[in-house]
Design a protein around this motif. Sequence first.
Motif, PDB file in Angstrom:
ATOM      1  N   GLN B  96       0.821  -1.216   0.000  1.00  0.00           N
ATOM      2  CA  GLN B  96       0.000   0.000   0.000  1.00  0.00           C
ATOM      3  C   GLN B  96       0.858   1.271   0.000  1.00  0.00           C
ATOM      4  OE1 GLN B  96      -2.213  -0.706   3.552  1.00  0.00           O
ATOM      5  NE2 GLN B  96      -3.708  -2.078   2.578  1.00  0.00           N
ATOM      6  N   ALA B  97       2.028   1.208   0.631  1.00  0.00           N
ATOM      7  CA  ALA B  97       2.855   2.409   0.800  1.00  0.00           C
ATOM      8  C   ALA B  97       3.289   3.010  -0.530  1.00  0.00           C
ATOM      9  CB  ALA B  97       4.079   2.082   1.652  1.00  0.00           C
ATOM     10  N   LEU B 102       4.053  11.012   1.693  1.00  0.00           N
ATOM     11  CA  LEU B 102       4.820  11.003   2.938  1.00  0.00           C
ATOM     12  C   LEU B 102       3.947  11.393   4.133  1.00  0.00           C
ATOM     13  CD1 LEU B 102       7.642  10.682   4.260  1.00  0.00           C
ATOM     14  CD2 LEU B 102       8.135  13.042   3.615  1.00  0.00           C
ATOM     15  N   SER B 103       3.112  12.424   3.967  1.00  0.00           N
ATOM     16  CA  SER B 103       2.285  12.896   5.090  1.00  0.00           C
ATOM     17  C   SER B 103       1.280  11.828   5.529  1.00  0.00           C
ATOM     18  CB  SER B 103       1.549  14.181   4.698  1.00  0.00           C
ATOM     19  OG  SER B 103       0.731  13.931   3.568  1.00  0.00           O
ATOM     20  N   GLU B 104       0.750  11.082   4.576  1.00  0.00           N
ATOM     21  CA  GLU B 104      -0.201  10.010   4.905  1.00  0.00           C
ATOM     22  C   GLU B 104       0.513   8.891   5.669  1.00  0.00           C
ATOM     23  OE1 GLU B 104      -3.453   7.089   2.621  1.00  0.00           O
ATOM     24  OE2 GLU B 104      -2.146   8.390   1.453  1.00  0.00           O
ATOM     25  N   ARG B 105       1.717   8.553   5.215  1.00  0.00           N
ATOM     26  CA  ARG B 105       2.479   7.500   5.894  1.00  0.00           C
ATOM     27  C   ARG B 105       2.871   7.935   7.315  1.00  0.00           C
ATOM     28  NH1 ARG B 105       7.217   6.978   2.679  1.00  0.00           N
ATOM     29  NH2 ARG B 105       6.540   8.494   1.131  1.00  0.00           N
ATOM     30  N   ALA B 146      11.053  13.423  11.183  1.00  0.00           N
ATOM     31  CA  ALA B 146       9.919  14.251  11.624  1.00  0.00           C
ATOM     32  C   ALA B 146       8.888  13.394  12.361  1.00  0.00           C
ATOM     33  CB  ALA B 146       9.287  14.949  10.421  1.00  0.00           C
ATOM     34  N   PHE B 147       8.619  12.193  11.846  1.00  0.00           N
ATOM     35  CA  PHE B 147       7.727  11.255  12.551  1.00  0.00           C
ATOM     36  C   PHE B 147       8.300  10.890  13.921  1.00  0.00           C
ATOM     37  CE2 PHE B 147       7.823   6.543  13.252  1.00  0.00           C
ATOM     38  CZ  PHE B 147       6.661   6.469  14.016  1.00  0.00           C
ATOM     39  N   PHE B 179      10.714   1.508   9.790  1.00  0.00           N
ATOM     40  CA  PHE B 179      11.219   0.537   8.808  1.00  0.00           C
ATOM     41  C   PHE B 179      10.239   0.337   7.654  1.00  0.00           C
ATOM     42  CE2 PHE B 179      11.702  -4.025   7.579  1.00  0.00           C
ATOM     43  CZ  PHE B 179      13.005  -3.996   7.127  1.00  0.00           C
ATOM     44  N   LEU B 180       8.928   0.350   7.961  1.00  0.00           N
ATOM     45  CA  LEU B 180       7.890   0.028   6.972  1.00  0.00           C
ATOM     46  C   LEU B 180       7.467   1.207   6.126  1.00  0.00           C
ATOM     47  CD1 LEU B 180       5.013  -2.075   8.512  1.00  0.00           C
ATOM     48  CD2 LEU B 180       6.513  -2.673   6.618  1.00  0.00           C
ATOM     49  N   ARG B 181       7.346   2.375   6.750  1.00  0.00           N
ATOM     50  CA  ARG B 181       6.640   3.485   6.110  1.00  0.00           C
ATOM     51  C   ARG B 181       7.561   4.453   5.385  1.00  0.00           C
ATOM     52  NH1 ARG B 181       1.017   2.325   6.681  1.00  0.00           N
ATOM     53  NH2 ARG B 181       0.642   1.668   8.835  1.00  0.00           N
ATOM     54  N   PHE B 182       8.878   4.331   5.563  1.00  0.00           N
ATOM     55  CA  PHE B 182       9.804   5.309   4.991  1.00  0.00           C
ATOM     56  C   PHE B 182      10.836   4.598   4.116  1.00  0.00           C
ATOM     57  CE2 PHE B 182       7.923   6.818   8.870  1.00  0.00           C
ATOM     58  CZ  PHE B 182       7.405   8.043   8.471  1.00  0.00           C
TER      59      PHE B 182
END
Lengths: 203, 203
Positions: B96-97, B102-105, B146-147, B179-182
């Motif tokens: 899905q990523a 980026l903002s959604e993740r 940032a996250f 690890f997953l979202r970036f």
Amino acid sequence: MFIGAQVSLYPMTSDFVGVITAGLEALAPHRDRLRVETDDMSTLMVGPPDALFDAIRDLFAGAARGPAHVTLHATISRGCPGEPDDPACRCETLAQAQTQALSERQALAHGAVQDATVLGVGIDVQFSLYAMGEGRHMDEIYGCIAFLKTSGTFQRSKNFCTRLRGDAGPVFETLHQAFLRFGPAQGHVTLDLTASANSPGLR
Amino acid sequence: MFIGAQVSLYPMTSDFVGVITAGLEALAPHRDRLRVETDDMSTLMVGPPDALFDAIRDLFAGAARGPAHVTLHATISRGCPGEPDDPACRCETLAQAQTQALSERQALAHGAVQDATVLGVGIDVQFSLYAMGEGRHMDEIYGCIAFLKTSGTFQRSKNFCTRLRGDAGPVFETLHQAFLRFGPAQGHVTLDLTASANSPGLR
């Protein structure tokens, strides 16, 4: 360029504080060439690669001479775009590497490992080398693996990393050469290193 | 895609073998979803990211409940071009990523950390995330930082790495999300992780 490492020593003994304190004394001869700062998780070392790898080698070899099972982990980095430029990290080998073909760099790496001082301490290492910020990073990684397999310190490939085995002198010189000679000369390259000595699993 | 880790547990006690053996028992509930192989330096775990991070969390949290100062190091990797494709590693979140901004993740990552189960074990972590094979890797790294800074587990930035602190549940969920979202969803991303508990330096 900014070059350095976060280094941690893990002695598997109830006297771990004593082993770590003695290990940090092994850094004394290197402190004039490196900035060294220790917190509760790791020791930051900043400076040129030759001083950096010699210091990590001497820290680990000193601890490995004792009877305890001891491991070391280091996160080693050069050229991270998020770090400030530091003239103290200047490295002539990296400057020259920009104009050297892969085969030339492999030959120079082999020569350096052959000339490494033998310390009389047997160690095991596993590590991963990461080259970032360019599309062809795997060409440099495969070129480095070809060097490693003929370095004299190669033990075997594992998932995600490479195992080395041998005397601490040539093993750390192999790591030093892998870090210096492969990946973009002015780019962002990191090395995720684990060293082990006196493991009961090998007795 | 191939996803997995090389994981090592380092108890700073003369009874380190006992602590490691007990720790490996904590992996039992995860063995049906992961391939697990141990040698003298590390334990290989291969499988989907949620099972992988839960297993490493339970291994470390179990050891951290004891009195000994204990650390863990893991080299975690997804999408390495040198590894074979493995259907057992399939991950819907990564699929899905590819189409998420980026903002959604970042928002999804925050939600996952807020929902993480609290385990009642305080830990310290420092880690580096590496995204390879594309020119704009630092955009993803800065997006991840940032996250992290608003994750609730952020402790501070260090040279070459980021420190987290808190309960093992949200801390490992923060690592899992990083690890997953970036980094590129189908690319090569690695995480160099050190965890620490019961350090005398913090008493």
